[in-house]
Scaffold this active site. Structure first.
Site, PDB file in Angstrom:
ATOM      1  N   GLY A 274      10.763   8.422  -2.107  1.00  0.00           N
ATOM      2  CA  GLY A 274      10.826   7.519  -0.961  1.00  0.00           C
ATOM      3  C   GLY A 274       9.893   6.348  -1.150  1.00  0.00           C
ATOM      4  O   GLY A 274       8.987   6.379  -1.984  1.00  0.00           O
TER       5      GLY A 274
ATOM      6  N   LYS B   9       8.205  10.506   3.290  1.00  0.00           N
ATOM      7  CA  LYS B   9       8.406  11.444   2.178  1.00  0.00           C
ATOM      8  C   LYS B   9       7.352  12.549   2.158  1.00  0.00           C
ATOM      9  O   LYS B   9       7.679  13.710   1.867  1.00  0.00           O
ATOM     10  CB  LYS B   9       8.431  10.697   0.841  1.00  0.00           C
ATOM     11  CG  LYS B   9       7.184   9.896   0.488  1.00  0.00           C
ATOM     12  CD  LYS B   9       7.393   9.089  -0.786  1.00  0.00           C
ATOM     13  CE  LYS B   9       6.129   8.330  -1.194  1.00  0.00           C
ATOM     14  NZ  LYS B   9       5.739   7.309  -0.169  1.00  0.00           N
TER      15      LYS B   9
ATOM     16  N   HIS C 173      -3.427  12.920   6.601  1.00  0.00           N
ATOM     17  CA  HIS C 173      -2.734  13.869   5.731  1.00  0.00           C
ATOM     18  C   HIS C 173      -3.356  15.258   5.860  1.00  0.00           C
ATOM     19  O   HIS C 173      -2.652  16.261   5.986  1.00  0.00           O
ATOM     20  CB  HIS C 173      -2.807  13.403   4.275  1.00  0.00           C
ATOM     21  CG  HIS C 173      -1.724  12.443   3.896  1.00  0.00           C
ATOM     22  ND1 HIS C 173      -0.615  12.824   3.173  1.00  0.00           N
ATOM     23  CD2 HIS C 173      -1.564  11.124   4.134  1.00  0.00           C
ATOM     24  CE1 HIS C 173       0.171  11.777   2.984  1.00  0.00           C
ATOM     25  NE2 HIS C 173      -0.386  10.728   3.553  1.00  0.00           N
TER      26      HIS C 173
END
Length: 364
Positions: free
Chosen positions: A183, A189, A228
Site C-alpha cells: 500500500g 496497510k 503504532h
C-alpha cells in the site's frame, strides 16, 4: 449444548433504525438485517432472561454482568461476552476458571484482540467454536467482517442459526503461511497487517529498520511510532533488527514485519550503497554486492520459513519518477523485492484508502 442465535447484532440491530451510514445502507439494500444478539440455550431458556432450568450453571462475569459463563448438564461450557471488550477482571476470572470453552460468542468488531488474549489464557483452545455476536455498523459490511473473521478462526452466522458444542471450530491460517500487504503512504496497510494477526495468542512484531530507524528526534515521527505501539495487543513482543532473514528463518510464533521499505533503506545505509554522486556502474560495486546478498538472504528465508508471516511493504509502482538517483535506486530495489516476495507468498493484498484488494495468485 445447542445454542440458537435468535439475533447476532449489537443492541440497536444492524442496520440501526434511522442510521444513514454506508454500512447500514448496504444491509438495507440487501434486505439482510440482523436483530440484537439473543441466545436460546438447548431450547430451554434465553440467556440473561428469567429462570435458569435445573442442571445448568450460569454465572455473570466480574465487571460485565451481561456477559456469562454457562455450563450445561452435559458438561459443555459456553462463554458469551457483552458488547465491547471484556474487562481485565473478567479476563482474570476466565483464566482461573480452568479448561477451554466449547463455545465462545464474542464482540469481535469492537475488540478482535480479546480473542488472542483468550487463546493466550487457555480459555479458547483449538477445539473451541468461536462465533461473532453484537455485530453492527462498526464493520463496513458482513462480507468484510466475514473476511476478517476468517483470519481469526471465528465465524459469522445468520440469525436463527443453531451452533452446537459438537461443531468443529472455524480453521485459521496455519504455518507456513506468508502474506504480503502492499500500500501507499497512509493507505491503512499497517492496520490491515495488524488486524490479520489480532486473534493470535502471541505475535512477534519486527520493527525491520532496527532500533535507530526513522527520525527519533522528530516529535511527529515519535507520535507515529507511539500510535503504532498503542494499537498492538499486550501479548505482542517487539524485536528491532535489520537482520530480517535471521528472524524469518527462526521457528516460533507468527511474525508481523513492518516494513520492508524501512528495512531496505536501512540495508542500503548499512552497506553504503546509496551512492548518490557516482554514475551508474556496469558491474556491481562492493556495496551493491552486499545489498544483493542481503536481499537474496531474505528471499531465501521467506521461501523456506515455517512460520506464519505477514509483511508490510510500500507499493512504489504508482508514484512519480524520483528526481534523485538514490530515490530511483530505492524504488527499483523495493519494487523488485516486492515482486519476488509476492511470488513466494500464499497471499498478496493491496490496500487503497483503507480498502483491501486481494491480488489474484499467479496460478489458475
Amino acid at each position: 449444548m445447542d445454542v440458537r442465535l435468535l439475533g447476532t447484532a449489537g443492541p440497536l440491530g444492524w442496520p440501526a433504525e434511522g442510521c444513514g451510514c454506508a454500512s447500514c445502507g448496504r444491509l438495507r439494500a440487501a434486505d439482510a438485517g440482523r436483530a440484537p444478539t439473543a441466545l436460546l440455550v438447548d431450547g430451554a431458556f434465553r440467556l440473561g432472561e428469567g429462570r435458569v432450568p435445573a442442571g445448568y450453571q450460569v454465572r455473570p462475569l466480574p465487571g460485565t454482568p451481561s456477559a456469562h459463563d454457562v455450563t450445561g448438564p452435559d458438561g459443555a461450557r459456553m462463554l458469551c461476552a457483552a458488547p465491547g471488550p471484556l474487562p481485565g477482571s473478567a479476563l482474570d476470572w476466565v483464566a482461573r476458571a480452568g479448561a477451554a470453552y466449547d463455545l465462545a460468542f464474542l464482540d469481535l468488531v469492537a475488540a478482535p484482540e480479546q480473542l488472542g488474549e483468550l487463546r493466550r489464557l487457555g480459555a479458547v483452545g483449538p477445539a473451541t467454536t468461536v462465533v461473532a455476536v453484537h455485530v453492527d455498523h462498526r464493520a463496513p459490511s458482513p462480507h468484510e467482517l466475514d473476511r476478517r473473521l476468517s483470519f481469526w478462526g471465528a465465524g459469522l452466522v445468520p440469525d436463527g442459526t443453531v451452533v452446537s458444542s459438537a461443531d468443529p471450530p472455524v480453521p485459521r491460517p496455519s504455518a507456513p503461511y506468508r502474506v504480503l500487504v502492499l500500500g501507499g503512504a497512509r493507505s491503512g496497510k499497517s492496520e490491515e497487517a495488524e488486524r490479520r494477526l489480532a486473534g493470535e495468542p502471541t505475535v512477534t512484531y519486527v520493527a525491520a529498520g532496527g532500533a535507530g530507524a526513522g527520525r527519533p528526534d522528530d516529535p511527529e515521527w515519535r507520535a507515529r511510532i507511539a500510535a503504532h505501539r498503542a494499537r498492538r495487543p499486550s501479548g505482542w513482543r517487539t524485536v528491532e533488527t535489520t537482520d530480517l532473514a535471521a528472524v524469518v528463518r527462526e521457528t516460533g510464533d507468527p511474525l508481523l514485519v513492518d516494513g520492508l521499505g524501512t528495512w531496505l533503506a536501512a540495508v542500503l545505509d548499512e552497506c553504503g550503497a546509496w551512492d548518490t554522486d557516482a554514475p551508474a556502474q556496469a558491474t556491481p560495486s562492493q556495496a551493491e554486492a552486499q545489498v544483493r546478498r542481503r536481499v537474496e538472504e531474505l528471499v531465501a528465508a521467506w521461501r523456506a520459513t515455517r512460520r506464519y508471516v505477514v509483511a508490510v511493504t510500500d507499493e512504489v509502482g504508482s508514484g512519480v519518477v524520483p528526481e534523485t538517483r538514490s530515490g530511483r535506486r530505492f524504488r527499483d530495489e523495493l519494487g523488485g523485492l516486492n515482486q519476488r516476495l509476492a511470488a513466494e507468498s500464499e497471499e498478496a493484498t493491496l490496500v487503497v484508502a483503507g480498502r483491501v484488494l486481494p491480488l489474484p495468485p499467479p496460478w489458475p
